[in-house]
Design an enzyme around this catalytic site. Structure first.
Site, PDB file in Angstrom:
ATOM      1  N   LYS A 116      46.908  38.059  56.795  1.00 53.43           N
ATOM      2  CA  LYS A 116      47.242  39.514  57.307  1.00 53.43           C
ATOM      3  C   LYS A 116      48.146  39.404  58.225  1.00 53.43           C
ATOM      4  O   LYS A 116      48.953  40.481  58.561  1.00 53.43           O
ATOM      5  CB  LYS A 116      45.805  40.048  57.499  1.00 53.43           C
ATOM      6  CG  LYS A 116      45.003  40.472  56.329  1.00 53.43           C
ATOM      7  CD  LYS A 116      43.912  41.232  56.615  1.00 53.43           C
ATOM      8  CE  LYS A 116      42.999  41.554  55.324  1.00 53.43           C
ATOM      9  NZ  LYS A 116      41.935  42.475  55.780  1.00 53.43           N
ATOM     10  N   LYS A 218      46.008  38.542  42.196  1.00 57.64           N
ATOM     11  CA  LYS A 218      44.515  39.185  42.197  1.00 57.64           C
ATOM     12  C   LYS A 218      44.859  41.010  42.235  1.00 57.64           C
ATOM     13  O   LYS A 218      45.891  41.322  42.567  1.00 57.64           O
ATOM     14  CB  LYS A 218      44.033  38.984  43.587  1.00 57.64           C
ATOM     15  CG  LYS A 218      42.937  37.882  43.568  1.00 57.64           C
ATOM     16  CD  LYS A 218      42.265  37.601  44.837  1.00 57.64           C
ATOM     17  CE  LYS A 218      41.481  38.682  45.351  1.00 57.64           C
ATOM     18  NZ  LYS A 218      40.726  38.447  46.464  1.00 57.64           N
ATOM     19  N   LYS A 221      44.329  46.607  46.183  1.00 65.11           N
ATOM     20  CA  LYS A 221      44.357  47.889  46.479  1.00 65.11           C
ATOM     21  C   LYS A 221      46.013  48.033  46.923  1.00 65.11           C
ATOM     22  O   LYS A 221      46.199  49.314  46.792  1.00 65.11           O
ATOM     23  CB  LYS A 221      43.352  48.107  47.393  1.00 65.11           C
ATOM     24  CG  LYS A 221      43.656  47.300  49.062  1.00 65.11           C
ATOM     25  CD  LYS A 221      42.811  48.267  50.101  1.00 65.11           C
ATOM     26  CE  LYS A 221      42.985  47.188  51.587  1.00 65.11           C
ATOM     27  NZ  LYS A 221      44.156  46.536  51.798  1.00 65.11           N
TER      28      LYS A 221
END
Ligand code: TRP
Length: 358
Positions: A116, A218, A221
């Site tokens: 991240k 994956k 969002k």
């Protein structure tokens, strides 16, 4: 490992928008199932969400969206506890103490932080770095023993155990003196600890739900393509369209699970069918082995619509009346505080703070 702390389930979902089929099958559906066997606490982790920038209006909407998804999926907020993290100050209080237990080196090894933060670590928020300490606090402030999570959270659960163990160790004399220890076995050793060594609950046919456009990525969002994911508020037409456009390969489905190797899209769609119908992939292939996607896709679509569309309908109804959702959260927070404040008082006393019991 045996321990005598009563079993309790805790889990959290971040309110960052675009709640999708991966969140549902990988997490929420398991939360629903665990209600039968355990006391459960399910938390909308809004403090975690702001470790990266969140638009305030969207954040509020997303907190209510996750809450609506919990309820619409069948989580019973009366029997169990549903609330948002920021309403229970004990999470942040215990996280501070864990900031002083966990080591810089432990946190530096967290792969989620590295991903991240990206290349520019100097510019990551301090909250993003200490994120796992807050997560350990979420869990341990209820002395939860079991945490249903996706694979990607395994490392954070290990860190949670490391924190519990170091705390139990560092303060073992004090814990014994105050009579707050609970017998538990760590390896072969019998010790008295305050915090349990929490176990992850991982698995099921859809532990990993992949993108509908690329079976090697994956479902996420943040994928720029809306077609890559089914979101929990999609209506029947949208679900149908997304499965129609889902990527496949030219071959018919195999009759054995091994035949899915090297066919990521086929594997994902079969896994989705298995998870939605609560079986496993081999049973799905018993039924559909030899079928072309032209037969399998409509069957999968029908199943997904049957399972997801009613949840989406209920979510829309709930989201139309924020007052009802907010009442659930505030009642849940009140009950959560009762447990969490007791644990924080114990911990303050263990650490040696004065005035812990108010
Ligand atoms: N880190 C989790 C995720 O990104 C969310 C989370 C926060 C959580 N606190 C938790 C999950 C406590 C389980 C238990 O999915």
């Amino acid at each position: 490992m045996s321990q005598t702390i009563p079993e309790r389930v805790f889990s959290g979902v971040q309110p960052t928008g675009n709640l999708h089929l991966g969140n549902y099958l990988g997490a929420i559906k398991k939360f629903v199932a665990l209600q039968e066997s355990h006391d459960c606490i399910y938390c909308v982790v809004d403090l975690h969400a702001i470790t990266v920038w969140q638009d305030p209006d969207e954040l509020a909407r997303n907190i209510r969206e996750v809450t609506a998804a919990f309820i619409a999926s069948g989580i019973d907020a009366e029997k169990h506890i549903v609330f948002n993290q920021s309403q229970v100050a004990a999470h942040a209080e215990l996280a501070w103490i864990f900031n002083c237990v966990a080591r810089m080196g432990w946190l530096s090894r967290m792969t989620q932080f590295k991903e991240k933060a990206g290349k520019n670590r100097e510019n990551a928020s301090v909250g993003l770095f200490s994120y796992p300490n807050l997560m350990a606090s979420d869990i341990l402030v209820y002395r939860a023993t079991h945490v249903p999570v996706g694979e990607d959270q395994k490392q954070h659960l290990e860190l949670t155990r490391d924190i519990a163990q170091k705390f139990n160790n560092d303060y073992s004399d004090r814990i014994a003196q105050l009579g707050l220890g609970v017998p538990m076995a760590v390896g072969d050793e019998a010790v008295n600890g305050y915090f349990p060594l929490t176990e992850p609950v991982i698995g099921g046919p859809a532990a990993r739900v992949m993108s509908l456009r690329d079976g090697t990525k994956k479902m996420s969002k943040s994928d720029p393509s809306d077609l890559s994911r089914i979101v929990m508020t999609d209506d029947a037409d949208t679900i149908t369209k997304k499965f129609r456009k889902a990527k496949t390969d030219p071959d018919a489905l195999p009759s054995e699970v091994e035949g899915l190797q090297g066919r990521p899209e086929a594997d994902n769609l079969v896994g989705l069918y298995a998870a939605l119908s609560e079986t496993d992939k081999s049973l799905v292939l018993k039924e559909f082995g030899g079928s072309e996607f032209s037969r399998f896709k409509p069957a999968l679509t029908e199943l997904a619509v049957e399972k997801i569309a009613p949840i989406a309908d209920t979510m829309r109804r709930l989201q139309a009346d924020p007052a009802e959702i907010d009442a659930v959260l505030s009642k849940g927070a009140e009950r959560a505080r009762e447990i969490a404040n007791g644990v924080v008082a114990d911990v303050k006393e263990i650490v040696g703070f004065v005035g812990a019991r108010g």
